[in-house]
Enzyme design. Sequence first.
Site, PDB file in Angstrom:
ATOM      1  N   ASP A   1      36.079  37.548  44.681  1.00  0.00           N
ATOM      2  CA  ASP A   1      36.874  37.990  43.524  1.00  0.00           C
ATOM      3  C   ASP A   1      35.890  38.700  42.604  1.00  0.00           C
ATOM      4  O   ASP A   1      35.059  38.063  41.960  1.00  0.00           O
ATOM      5  CB  ASP A   1      37.494  36.756  42.839  1.00  0.00           C
ATOM      6  CG  ASP A   1      38.132  37.097  41.489  1.00  0.00           C
ATOM      7  OD1 ASP A   1      38.176  38.286  41.130  1.00  0.00           O
ATOM      8  OD2 ASP A   1      38.582  36.161  40.796  1.00  0.00           O
TER       9      ASP A   1
ATOM     10  N   LYS B   1      33.868  46.855  35.373  1.00  0.00           N
ATOM     11  CA  LYS B   1      34.988  47.061  36.305  1.00  0.00           C
ATOM     12  C   LYS B   1      36.004  48.046  35.698  1.00  0.00           C
ATOM     13  O   LYS B   1      36.716  48.729  36.417  1.00  0.00           O
ATOM     14  CB  LYS B   1      35.642  45.709  36.595  1.00  0.00           C
ATOM     15  CG  LYS B   1      36.793  45.766  37.583  1.00  0.00           C
ATOM     16  CD  LYS B   1      37.258  44.370  37.934  1.00  0.00           C
ATOM     17  CE  LYS B   1      38.512  44.354  38.757  1.00  0.00           C
ATOM     18  NZ  LYS B   1      38.950  42.994  39.068  1.00  0.00           N
TER      19      LYS B   1
ATOM     20  N   GLU C   1      44.902  41.202  43.952  1.00  0.00           N
ATOM     21  CA  GLU C   1      44.624  39.900  43.309  1.00  0.00           C
ATOM     22  C   GLU C   1      45.843  38.973  43.268  1.00  0.00           C
ATOM     23  O   GLU C   1      45.740  37.806  43.655  1.00  0.00           O
ATOM     24  CB  GLU C   1      44.022  40.114  41.911  1.00  0.00           C
ATOM     25  CG  GLU C   1      42.576  40.598  42.025  1.00  0.00           C
ATOM     26  CD  GLU C   1      42.000  41.184  40.757  1.00  0.00           C
ATOM     27  OE1 GLU C   1      42.662  41.125  39.703  1.00  0.00           O
ATOM     28  OE2 GLU C   1      40.879  41.721  40.813  1.00  0.00           O
TER      29      GLU C   1
ATOM     30  N   ASP D   1      49.374  37.955  36.577  1.00  0.00           N
ATOM     31  CA  ASP D   1      47.915  37.881  36.645  1.00  0.00           C
ATOM     32  C   ASP D   1      47.304  38.720  35.514  1.00  0.00           C
ATOM     33  O   ASP D   1      47.299  39.946  35.583  1.00  0.00           O
ATOM     34  CB  ASP D   1      47.475  38.409  38.022  1.00  0.00           C
ATOM     35  CG  ASP D   1      45.962  38.406  38.205  1.00  0.00           C
ATOM     36  OD1 ASP D   1      45.238  38.028  37.267  1.00  0.00           O
ATOM     37  OD2 ASP D   1      45.507  38.790  39.295  1.00  0.00           O
TER      38      ASP D   1
END
Length: 579
Positions: free
Chosen positions: A20, A82, A159, A182
């Site tokens: 992850d 990211k 994800e 999420d």
Amino acid sequence: MDRSFHESLPTRMTTLIGIDLGTTNSLVAVFTDAGPQLIPNSLGEMLTPSAVGYGDDGALLVGRASKYRLLTHPALTAARFKRYMGTNHEMVLGKKSFRAEELSSFVLRSLRADAEAFLGHEVDAAVISVPAYFNDIQRKATITAAEFAGLKVNRLINEPTAAALAYGLQDRQGESTFLVVDLGGGTFDVSILEMFSGVMEVRASAGDAFLGGEDFTDALATELGRQLGVKPEDVSREDGARLRALAERMKVQLTEAAEASADFALKGEARRVTITREKFDEITDPILKRLRLPIQRAISDASLKADDLHRIITVGGATRMASVRALVTRLFKRFPEYSIDPDHVVALGAAVQAGLAARHKALDDVVMTDVCPFTLGFETSIQVGEGKYEPGHFTPMIERNTVVPVSKADVVAPLYPTQHEILFRIFQGESPYVKDNILIGTLNVPLRGGPKDDKSVELRYTYDTSGVLEVEATPTATKKTERLVIEGNPGSLPREEIEKRLKALAAMKIHPRDQQENAALIARMRAAFENSLGDKRASVGRLIAEFEGVMARQNPREIAEARRNIEAIIGNFERDDVF
Ligand code: AMP
């Protein structure tokens, strides 16, 4: 670790790991006979902060040490990269600048080393999770980051799909429809999945690749700055980094408490800031509102109503916020589930996918299918009068929420018979106009022959299970296939550039793994020193000198004991108010 656990590890020497790669924290896990298992880093922690920076000796530090050094050495440290994946934005670290792929590759290298230390053999392939709403360029950038870290991507997994796999495994024979919300540090995804007899099908995904818990922190940092009479962008980099870290801490406190206060050291003076949950909710309401649309879109795309959903699952650290939980509860008239730690669930799911890819016998009745979350197409012109054409229109090839892998073809003719080439501009998005969609790349197809020849071209879009697109164009006359070349897209690195950077990265000095704990403690003490004033600061100064003395004597047992003692004292200091 007990022996029986090691015995249950896969015996093949090519273990696929699940990663992850998060905006704030990253994790690595592996699938074993006992199910998915998280792998600790060299500090014994499961969460490795996604932070990278140079240490005092010029070697690169990844994880907790860098997270602390963000406060003391912001010009030498980078985090939250990211968010720049798939863009040409470079972050400056000392004298060098790095793209998000490169910074992410250091995190991946560190996770890979943790996995190798844990498994006792080399690891060269991984399943890596990405936000479902990551576009094609961001996905390809993630694959490049893995390549920079010496990892082959077996598959990218969305994800929320990973989270659903982890949950689904707990009740694999059950039949249910679940919605996964999420909200991570930088991205927001919603997915709806249907599960029956071990088969897990993603029905719909929606989201926002630029919305996350960090936006709530930014809003709070601005408010704290207002209380202090400064704008976050106008203060020094060090003060700005401390202000943001304080906002992060107070945001987390507001998850439990109705009010949070702290002293902030500014220009040698401690200044008090206070924020109530009510005020926090008020300033972050515009961000919260942006969560609604993707939730509604996922439900309508799956042709469902809120009542049809059996389980509502929340994933990602930011779903711990009271306002987010309240919104989800209001929308679905029930409390969401979070029985698996929201920080761990995606990595555990990525490990399940790794187990599926490795055909682990414990998963032989589990099947998972996913969808592409957005529409992919190309630019076309439409006729607006005699011989007059208007460009800028979007023609879909693969509609959003089509099950992947998928391959679709269409035959396209040039506008004018005299044309010598067709320029295909490939877009992703939902708008009828390409200007509102994302340009993925261009494909230039040369056309042979005169005006009377057949100049049509077969255009084929193939979308694989990782959500990565390939476009091919084949002129009917020549049958010579052209592949999509990502050109003119600053978010993608050309092949030669990847090779060049790969060499430069391989030569970089990385801080030794067995000294990470010491590096993290020193960075933590220095941050505590800068965050405090008066007596406390003097005490922290003495601890730093003491630990440096112990380190100089190079006795591993003495160092480990000093570390334990100092960590306890620093932990108490950090609980105090002055920041
Ligand atoms: P993730 O990417 O899933 O690790 O999520 C990280 C985000 O969750 C960051 O923005 C954190 O600030 C946020 N977060 C983690 N724990 C909490 C908490 N207890 N309260 C509020 N936000 C949190």
